[in-house]
Design a protein around this motif. Structure first.
Motif, PDB file in Angstrom:
ATOM      1  N   PRO A 110     -14.471 122.340  -6.063  1.00 60.43           N
ATOM      2  CA  PRO A 110     -13.936 121.136  -6.717  1.00 60.43           C
ATOM      3  C   PRO A 110     -13.081 121.440  -7.949  1.00 60.43           C
ATOM      4  O   PRO A 110     -12.014 120.840  -8.128  1.00 60.43           O
ATOM      5  CB  PRO A 110     -15.200 120.352  -7.094  1.00 60.43           C
ATOM      6  N   ASP A 111     -13.522 122.380  -8.792  1.00 62.37           N
ATOM      7  CA  ASP A 111     -12.739 122.704  -9.989  1.00 62.37           C
ATOM      8  C   ASP A 111     -11.391 123.308  -9.623  1.00 62.37           C
ATOM      9  O   ASP A 111     -10.371 123.003 -10.256  1.00 62.37           O
ATOM     10  CB  ASP A 111     -13.523 123.680 -10.885  1.00 62.37           C
TER      11      ASP A 111
ATOM     12  N   TYR B 255      -9.805 122.765  -6.843  1.00 60.90           N
ATOM     13  CA  TYR B 255      -8.997 121.690  -6.247  1.00 60.90           C
ATOM     14  C   TYR B 255      -8.309 120.871  -7.344  1.00 60.90           C
ATOM     15  O   TYR B 255      -7.134 120.510  -7.231  1.00 60.90           O
ATOM     16  CB  TYR B 255      -9.884 120.785  -5.391  1.00 60.90           C
ATOM     17  N   LYS B 256      -9.019 120.607  -8.433  1.00 59.37           N
ATOM     18  CA  LYS B 256      -8.421 119.858  -9.552  1.00 59.37           C
ATOM     19  C   LYS B 256      -7.271 120.653 -10.176  1.00 59.37           C
ATOM     20  O   LYS B 256      -6.230 120.066 -10.538  1.00 59.37           O
ATOM     21  CB  LYS B 256      -9.492 119.555 -10.607  1.00 59.37           C
ATOM     22  N   LYS B 257      -7.458 121.948 -10.295  1.00 54.28           N
ATOM     23  CA  LYS B 257      -6.369 122.789 -10.825  1.00 54.28           C
ATOM     24  C   LYS B 257      -5.154 122.732  -9.893  1.00 54.28           C
ATOM     25  O   LYS B 257      -4.004 122.673 -10.345  1.00 54.28           O
ATOM     26  CB  LYS B 257      -6.838 124.233 -10.984  1.00 54.28           C
TER      27      LYS B 257
ATOM     28  N   ILE C 128      -4.279 120.287  -7.805  1.00 57.47           N
ATOM     29  CA  ILE C 128      -3.631 118.974  -7.908  1.00 57.47           C
ATOM     30  C   ILE C 128      -2.849 118.869  -9.208  1.00 57.47           C
ATOM     31  O   ILE C 128      -1.712 118.371  -9.238  1.00 57.47           O
ATOM     32  CB  ILE C 128      -4.678 117.840  -7.816  1.00 57.47           C
ATOM     33  N   LYS C 129      -3.445 119.347 -10.302  1.00 53.22           N
ATOM     34  CA  LYS C 129      -2.759 119.293 -11.585  1.00 53.22           C
ATOM     35  C   LYS C 129      -1.462 120.091 -11.545  1.00 53.22           C
ATOM     36  O   LYS C 129      -0.413 119.642 -12.032  1.00 53.22           O
ATOM     37  CB  LYS C 129      -3.682 119.831 -12.682  1.00 53.22           C
TER      38      LYS C 129
ATOM     39  N   VAL D 137      -4.397 113.474  -3.227  1.00 52.56           N
ATOM     40  CA  VAL D 137      -5.165 113.406  -4.470  1.00 52.56           C
ATOM     41  C   VAL D 137      -6.439 112.623  -4.183  1.00 52.56           C
ATOM     42  O   VAL D 137      -6.410 111.414  -3.949  1.00 52.56           O
ATOM     43  CB  VAL D 137      -4.359 112.732  -5.593  1.00 52.56           C
TER      44      VAL D 137
ATOM     45  N   GLU E 227     -10.560 111.569  -5.080  1.00 50.72           N
ATOM     46  CA  GLU E 227     -11.598 111.454  -6.096  1.00 50.72           C
ATOM     47  C   GLU E 227     -12.701 112.476  -5.796  1.00 50.72           C
ATOM     48  O   GLU E 227     -12.814 112.990  -4.681  1.00 50.72           O
ATOM     49  CB  GLU E 227     -12.184 110.041  -6.101  1.00 50.72           C
ATOM     50  N   ASP E 228     -13.527 112.731  -6.826  1.00 52.11           N
ATOM     51  CA  ASP E 228     -14.537 113.782  -6.701  1.00 52.11           C
ATOM     52  C   ASP E 228     -15.438 113.587  -5.490  1.00 52.11           C
ATOM     53  O   ASP E 228     -15.653 114.514  -4.697  1.00 52.11           O
ATOM     54  CB  ASP E 228     -15.394 113.840  -7.975  1.00 52.11           C
TER      55      ASP E 228
END
Length: 311
Positions: free
Chosen positions: A120-121, A123-125, A127-128, A150, A152-153
């Motif tokens: 998850p972390d 994946y956020k990087k 997307i950012k 994009v 949600e968690d």
């Protein structure tokens, strides 16, 4: 349905996916975590590096065991960069290579993006990076935003679990199912009783549900059931010899336990007197179906076939 599928996949790969005995698999957690022997822990920002040791089994070890092939440029001993962003990019590239390799072997995974296989972390990087940076697609195909989702968690966790489950199912389809060979069962057709049975065609286009390999297994089930039903249940305590049947699927036709019992009896005939003579040969109630399956699972345990199948 999906939870039962996930449980079955997890059990099979835990038991048979590795070269040296069992190795517990959790979908998607252990598959996302164990990607190399030498990697960062969850506290990546501290720069702490952890050596997981030679005993750590990665998804690439599993793939090599099942396929006999190494992914180009990827080994389980390859370490990941210390920088979190570089680490994420390398993992994305490895997952892209994994998916491309499976697709080249015949896997059907158009709905699985490499980023769905990340933590998850990470994946956020990803997307950012995709949303903040304006990148020339010609110069960097990996940072193209043509397939950017994009999530949600909570939605991402559901998607990641589904993606890894489908990856494992496709690995099974392209590397394990093709081991089913029809060469060992062709001689059984010489039996007079089998000559009266309708054949299951093995041509690729003869079914839009089952592959040729699955139809080979159905043929195997039909032949052993027809060959053994009169031998197994000639002295049955709870009914007559079951009638001839045509086994065409893996769910309804196996529910009463008789077909699978006939397969076991073909290889372990000593189970007939101790177990199978007590089965209902014409079960009609849920209790009778349960009774048969209890005997079947008990017989499997008696020959140490412990593959965690519940009654």
């Amino acid at each position: 349905f999906f939870q039962k599928t996930l449980t079955a996949v997890k059990n099979w790969f835990t038991l048979f996916g590795w070269s040296k005995g069992q190795n517990p698999v959790s979908i998607p957690y252990s598959l996302r975590r164990d990607v190399c022997k030498d990697q960062m822990t969850s506290s990546q920002e501290t720069g702490f590096k952890q050596n997981l040791g030679k005993d750590t089994k990665t998804v690439y070890d599993m793939l090599f065991h099942l396929s006999g092939q190494l992914l180009p440029g990827i080994t389980s001993s390859k370490s990941l960069p210390l920088d979190p962003v570089e680490r994420m990019l390398q993992l994305h590239q490895q997952h892209s290579t994994l998916l491309a390799f499976l697709k080249s072997q015949g896997a059907y995974l158009p709905h699985v993006m490499p980023e769905f296989l990340l933590e998850p972390d990470d994946y956020k990087k990803w997307i950012k990076m995709q949303t903040v940076l304006t990148v020339d697609v010609k110069n960097s195909d990996i940072l193209s935003d043509k397939h950017l989702f994009v999530l949600e968690d909570s939605i991402f966790e559901m998607m990641s679990k589904r993606a890894w489950t489908d990856v494992l199912l496709q690995i099974y389809k392209v590397f394990v199912l093709p081991r089913a060979s029809s060469s060992n069962i062709t001689d059984l057709f010489s039996l007079e009783s089998l000559q009266k049975m309708p054949r299951i065609k093995s041509e690729p286009l003869s079914s839009n549900i089952y592959s040729p390999y699955e139809r080979t297994i159905l043929t195997w089930l039909n032949k052993h059931y027809e060959k053994n039903r009169q031998t197994v249940w000639k002295d049955c305590q709870k009914g007559e010899v079951p009638p001839m049947r045509w086994i065409v699927n893996f769910d309804r036709d196996l529910l009463d336990g008789l077909v699978l019992a006939a397969q076991l009896a073909a290889y372990c005939p000593y189970l007939i007197a101790t177990h199978f003579v007590r089965m209902y040969t014409d079960p009609r109630t849920p209790e009778q179906f349960l009774h048969n399956c209890l005997i079947l699972v008990s017989a499997m345990h008696a020959v140490s076939l412990a593959i965690d199948i519940k009654v």
